[in-house]
Design an enzyme around this catalytic site. Structure first.
Site, PDB file in Angstrom:
ATOM      1  N   ASN A  12     -44.475  54.753 110.589  1.00 53.37           N
ATOM      2  CA  ASN A  12     -44.351  53.295 110.537  1.00 53.37           C
ATOM      3  C   ASN A  12     -42.869  52.959 110.680  1.00 53.37           C
ATOM      4  OD1 ASN A  12     -44.337  50.576 109.951  1.00 53.37           O
ATOM      5  ND2 ASN A  12     -44.734  50.848 107.752  1.00 53.37           N
ATOM      6  N   TRP A  13     -42.514  52.473 111.850  1.00 51.39           N
ATOM      7  CA  TRP A  13     -41.089  52.194 112.109  1.00 51.39           C
ATOM      8  C   TRP A  13     -40.631  50.882 111.477  1.00 51.39           C
ATOM      9  CZ3 TRP A  13     -39.515  53.754 117.836  1.00 51.39           C
ATOM     10  CH2 TRP A  13     -39.543  55.152 117.920  1.00 51.39           C
ATOM     11  N   LYS A  14     -41.562  50.106 110.966  1.00 50.13           N
ATOM     12  CA  LYS A  14     -41.242  48.805 110.367  1.00 50.13           C
ATOM     13  C   LYS A  14     -40.379  47.982 111.348  1.00 50.13           C
ATOM     14  CE  LYS A  14     -41.135  51.132 105.945  1.00 50.13           C
ATOM     15  NZ  LYS A  14     -41.056  50.948 104.522  1.00 50.13           N
ATOM     16  N   HIS A  99     -50.079  46.364 104.511  1.00 54.03           N
ATOM     17  CA  HIS A  99     -48.902  47.092 103.996  1.00 54.03           C
ATOM     18  C   HIS A  99     -48.297  46.269 102.854  1.00 54.03           C
ATOM     19  CE1 HIS A  99     -44.974  48.969 103.735  1.00 54.03           C
ATOM     20  NE2 HIS A  99     -45.474  49.982 104.428  1.00 54.03           N
ATOM     21  N   GLU A 101     -45.396  45.612 102.075  1.00 56.70           N
ATOM     22  CA  GLU A 101     -44.305  44.705 102.467  1.00 56.70           C
ATOM     23  C   GLU A 101     -44.871  43.394 103.010  1.00 56.70           C
ATOM     24  OE1 GLU A 101     -42.166  47.516 104.897  1.00 56.70           O
ATOM     25  OE2 GLU A 101     -41.589  48.610 103.082  1.00 56.70           O
ATOM     26  N   GLU A 167     -50.371  53.985  99.046  1.00 50.35           N
ATOM     27  CA  GLU A 167     -48.917  53.877  99.051  1.00 50.35           C
ATOM     28  C   GLU A 167     -48.445  53.180  97.779  1.00 50.35           C
ATOM     29  OE1 GLU A 167     -47.143  54.040 103.197  1.00 50.35           O
ATOM     30  OE2 GLU A 167     -47.662  51.960 102.857  1.00 50.35           O
ATOM     31  N   GLY A 173     -39.734  53.692 100.361  1.00 48.43           N
ATOM     32  CA  GLY A 173     -38.320  53.514 100.688  1.00 48.43           C
ATOM     33  C   GLY A 173     -37.363  53.778  99.534  1.00 48.43           C
ATOM     34  N   SER A 212     -42.095  57.567 100.589  1.00 43.56           N
ATOM     35  CA  SER A 212     -41.037  58.596 100.547  1.00 43.56           C
ATOM     36  C   SER A 212     -41.557  59.995 100.847  1.00 43.56           C
ATOM     37  CB  SER A 212     -40.318  58.561  99.189  1.00 43.56           C
ATOM     38  OG  SER A 212     -39.680  57.311  99.010  1.00 43.56           O
ATOM     39  N   GLY A 233     -42.519  56.221 106.607  1.00 45.22           N
ATOM     40  CA  GLY A 233     -41.594  55.181 107.055  1.00 45.22           C
ATOM     41  C   GLY A 233     -40.294  55.795 107.532  1.00 45.22           C
ATOM     42  N   GLY A 234     -39.304  55.827 106.641  1.00 45.50           N
ATOM     43  CA  GLY A 234     -37.949  56.260 106.993  1.00 45.50           C
ATOM     44  C   GLY A 234     -37.886  57.572 107.755  1.00 45.50           C
TER      45      GLY A 234
END
Ligand code: PEP
Length: 250
Positions: A12-14, A99, A101, A167, A173, A212, A233-234
């Site tokens: 997930n590149w957000k 998600h 976010e 999640e 993150g 993470s 993600g990251g």
């Protein structure tokens, strides 16, 4: 690892990545070409601005693509939104819905998330349904209750193929992760709930862990019977990191 479910590693590149970032997909694609990837499906959900270009880079790619959100409607007066049908048209086979976010930034309720799952079914793409407790909810001992309620309310009665991503909000993150026992307990509870509601379909539904997940902790998580992959993600932004998580599936 549950042999009956092919694990998925989903990036997930957000809201990260301009055109130059496509180079990471090219790099990943070249590495995957030389790898036996039967043991793992690889998906990247780039920002919508990169989706068409990403999907067109190599039509024989082992990487599939997804969107990061969709509107419940097919088309119409919804400035700035993207429908599931548009994502499909752009080359997406998956879409992330619910998600944390978006639940936080856009006030998305479980009911809205359920509408987005139905939109994904309508467009014939697979929804990746995110659920997870906040830090406070875990501290209060309510993590299981909260997650199972989100699961129940975010999924429509009639399901086609779905993917569930557990999640914990406080792990996204932050570099924090739940203990392996807590991950195991939550994924087992989600599996039981899915089977209770959907029978055989619930046995086959992939349950991903997200929050993470990194090259140094992925293997231990992916070895759990009901962890059928990761939503990353990251660590999905650089091919050199992401490939290590994919390798942890092998
Ligand atoms: C995510 O965005 O879904 C996520 C899990 O992010 P990160 O891996 O950076 O915690």
């Amino acid at each position: 690892m549950n042999e009956a479910i092919t694990p998925l590693i989903i990036g997930n590149w957000k809201m990260n990545g301009k055109i130059k970032q496509l180079g990471e997909i090219v790099e990943l694609d070249i590495i995957l070409n030389d790898m036996n990837t039967d043991k793992c499906h690889v998906v990247i959900c780039p920002p919508t601005t990169l989706l068409i270009s990403a999907a067109q880079l190599n039509e024989n790619s082992k990487i599939a693509f997804g969107g990061q959100d969709c509107h419940v409607e097919q088309s119409g007066a919804h400035t700035g939104d993207i429908s599931a049908e548009m994502l499909k048209d752009a080359g997406a086979q998956y879409v992330i819905v619910g998600h944390s976010e978006r639940r936080a930034d856009c006030g998305e309720s479980d009911e809205i998330v359920q509408g987005k799952v139905e939109a994904a079914f309508r467009a014939d793409i697979t929804p990746i349904i995110c659920i997870g407790e906040s830090e406070n909810e875990r501290k209060q001992g309510r993590a299981l209750e909260v997650v199972l309620e989100q699961l129940d309310k975010s999924i429509p009665t009639d399901i086609k193929d779905i993917i569930v991503a557990y999640e914990p909000v406080w792990a996204i993150g932050t570099g924090l992760v739940p203990s392996i026992n807590d991950i195991n307990e939550m994924h087992n509870a989600i599996r039981v709930a899915l089977i209770k509601r959907f029978g055989v379909n619930g046995e086959k539904t992939p349950i991903l862990y997200g929050g993470s997940m990194k090259p140094n902790n992925a293997k231990e998580m992916l070895e759990l019977n009901n962890v059928n992959g990761g939503l990353v993600g990251g660590a999905s932004l650089k091919a050199s990191d992401f490939i290590q998580i994919i390798e942890a599936c092998q």
